[in-house]
Motif scaffolding. Structure first.
Motif, PDB file in Angstrom:
ATOM      1  N   LEU A   7      -5.408   3.953  -2.066  1.00 55.09           N
ATOM      2  CA  LEU A   7      -5.324   2.826  -2.988  1.00 55.09           C
ATOM      3  C   LEU A   7      -4.590   1.634  -2.389  1.00 55.09           C
ATOM      4  CD1 LEU A   7      -4.770   4.855  -6.260  1.00 55.09           C
ATOM      5  CD2 LEU A   7      -6.894   3.845  -5.430  1.00 55.09           C
ATOM      6  N   ASP A   8      -3.460   1.219  -2.988  1.00 48.77           N
ATOM      7  CA  ASP A   8      -2.764   0.004  -2.534  1.00 48.77           C
ATOM      8  C   ASP A   8      -1.586   0.309  -1.613  1.00 48.77           C
ATOM      9  OD1 ASP A   8      -1.161   1.152  -4.481  1.00 48.77           O
ATOM     10  OD2 ASP A   8      -0.446  -0.774  -5.231  1.00 48.77           O
ATOM     11  N   ARG A   9      -1.603   1.452  -0.960  1.00 48.84           N
ATOM     12  CA  ARG A   9      -0.514   1.843  -0.068  1.00 48.84           C
ATOM     13  C   ARG A   9      -0.743   1.299   1.344  1.00 48.84           C
ATOM     14  NH1 ARG A   9       1.082   3.652  -4.525  1.00 48.84           N
ATOM     15  NH2 ARG A   9       2.110   5.625  -4.808  1.00 48.84           N
ATOM     16  N   VAL A  10       0.373   1.049   2.054  1.00 48.90           N
ATOM     17  CA  VAL A  10       0.336   0.532   3.425  1.00 48.90           C
ATOM     18  C   VAL A  10       1.314   1.349   4.259  1.00 48.90           C
ATOM     19  CG1 VAL A  10       0.700  -1.494   4.879  1.00 48.90           C
ATOM     20  CG2 VAL A  10      -0.159  -1.795   2.557  1.00 48.90           C
ATOM     21  N   LEU A  11       0.868   1.850   5.413  1.00 50.56           N
ATOM     22  CA  LEU A  11       1.725   2.590   6.332  1.00 50.56           C
ATOM     23  C   LEU A  11       2.286   1.600   7.347  1.00 50.56           C
ATOM     24  CD1 LEU A  11       2.660   5.505   7.090  1.00 50.56           C
ATOM     25  CD2 LEU A  11       0.824   5.489   8.777  1.00 50.56           C
ATOM     26  N   VAL A  43      -3.836   0.604   6.460  1.00 49.28           N
ATOM     27  CA  VAL A  43      -3.910  -0.013   5.134  1.00 49.28           C
ATOM     28  C   VAL A  43      -4.900   0.763   4.275  1.00 49.28           C
ATOM     29  CG1 VAL A  43      -4.506  -2.127   3.888  1.00 49.28           C
ATOM     30  CG2 VAL A  43      -3.419  -2.280   6.123  1.00 49.28           C
ATOM     31  N   GLY A  44      -4.518   1.019   3.024  1.00 50.49           N
ATOM     32  CA  GLY A  44      -5.407   1.674   2.078  1.00 50.49           C
ATOM     33  C   GLY A  44      -6.538   0.741   1.664  1.00 50.49           C
ATOM     34  N   GLY A  71       9.695   1.946  -0.471  1.00 44.98           N
ATOM     35  CA  GLY A  71       8.838   2.886   0.237  1.00 44.98           C
ATOM     36  C   GLY A  71       9.396   4.282   0.412  1.00 44.98           C
ATOM     37  N   THR A  72       8.554   5.112   1.019  1.00 43.07           N
ATOM     38  CA  THR A  72       8.881   6.500   1.308  1.00 43.07           C
ATOM     39  C   THR A  72       8.852   6.698   2.811  1.00 43.07           C
ATOM     40  OG1 THR A  72       7.831   7.191  -0.758  1.00 43.07           O
ATOM     41  CG2 THR A  72       8.156   8.890   0.920  1.00 43.07           C
ATOM     42  N   LEU A  83       5.895   4.428   4.032  1.00 42.55           N
ATOM     43  CA  LEU A  83       4.704   4.225   3.216  1.00 42.55           C
ATOM     44  C   LEU A  83       5.114   3.402   2.005  1.00 42.55           C
ATOM     45  CD1 LEU A  83       1.746   5.114   3.276  1.00 42.55           C
ATOM     46  CD2 LEU A  83       2.373   7.068   1.902  1.00 42.55           C
ATOM     47  N   VAL A  84       4.558   2.169   1.877  1.00 44.84           N
ATOM     48  CA  VAL A  84       4.933   1.256   0.790  1.00 44.84           C
ATOM     49  C   VAL A  84       3.694   0.813   0.029  1.00 44.84           C
ATOM     50  CG1 VAL A  84       6.959   0.371   2.014  1.00 44.84           C
ATOM     51  CG2 VAL A  84       4.795  -0.810   2.240  1.00 44.84           C
ATOM     52  N   ARG A  85       3.917   0.305  -1.175  1.00 45.81           N
ATOM     53  CA  ARG A  85       2.843  -0.352  -1.918  1.00 45.81           C
ATOM     54  C   ARG A  85       2.701  -1.768  -1.373  1.00 45.81           C
ATOM     55  NH1 ARG A  85       0.954   1.373  -6.928  1.00 45.81           N
ATOM     56  NH2 ARG A  85       1.871   3.311  -7.621  1.00 45.81           N
TER      57      ARG A  85
END
Length: 94
Positions: A7-11, A43-44, A71-72, A83-85
């Motif tokens: 979805l809207d997550r970004v590494l 990028v998701g 983030g995580t 890992l963040v939105r």
């Protein structure tokens, strides 16, 4: 190992913290400030998140500024990632 955010997550991979101050003082590990600039690794796809359509504005390879404690944190193959939105990303650095 490859990771594809959903979805809207970004590494992202955070840049290293400064080891010395501008005046040349070497900082201890506990005194280093957490960096806020990171490189986008993956990028998701975006899509429907919480009932709203989300379009992804960042892309792989961008340098971004993130919220300080967002983030995580994830460790993959010995490398630390976060890992963040997309909404936790404040700006793209050009």
């Amino acid at each position: 190992m490859t990771v594809k955010p959903l979805l809207d997550r970004v590494l992202i991979k955070m840049e290293e913290a400064e080891e010395t101050t501008k005046s040349g003082i070497i900082l201890a590990g506990s005194a280093k400030e957490k960096p806020q600039i990171a490189d986008v690794v993956e990028v998701g796809p975006g899509g429907l998140v919480d009932g709203k359509e989300v379009t992804m504005y960042v892309k792989k390879g961008d340098r971004v500024i993130t919220s300080k404690y967002s983030g995580t944190e994830v460790k993959l193959d010995g490398v630390d990632y976060t890992l963040v939105r997309q909404s936790d990303i404040l700006a793209v650095v050009e």
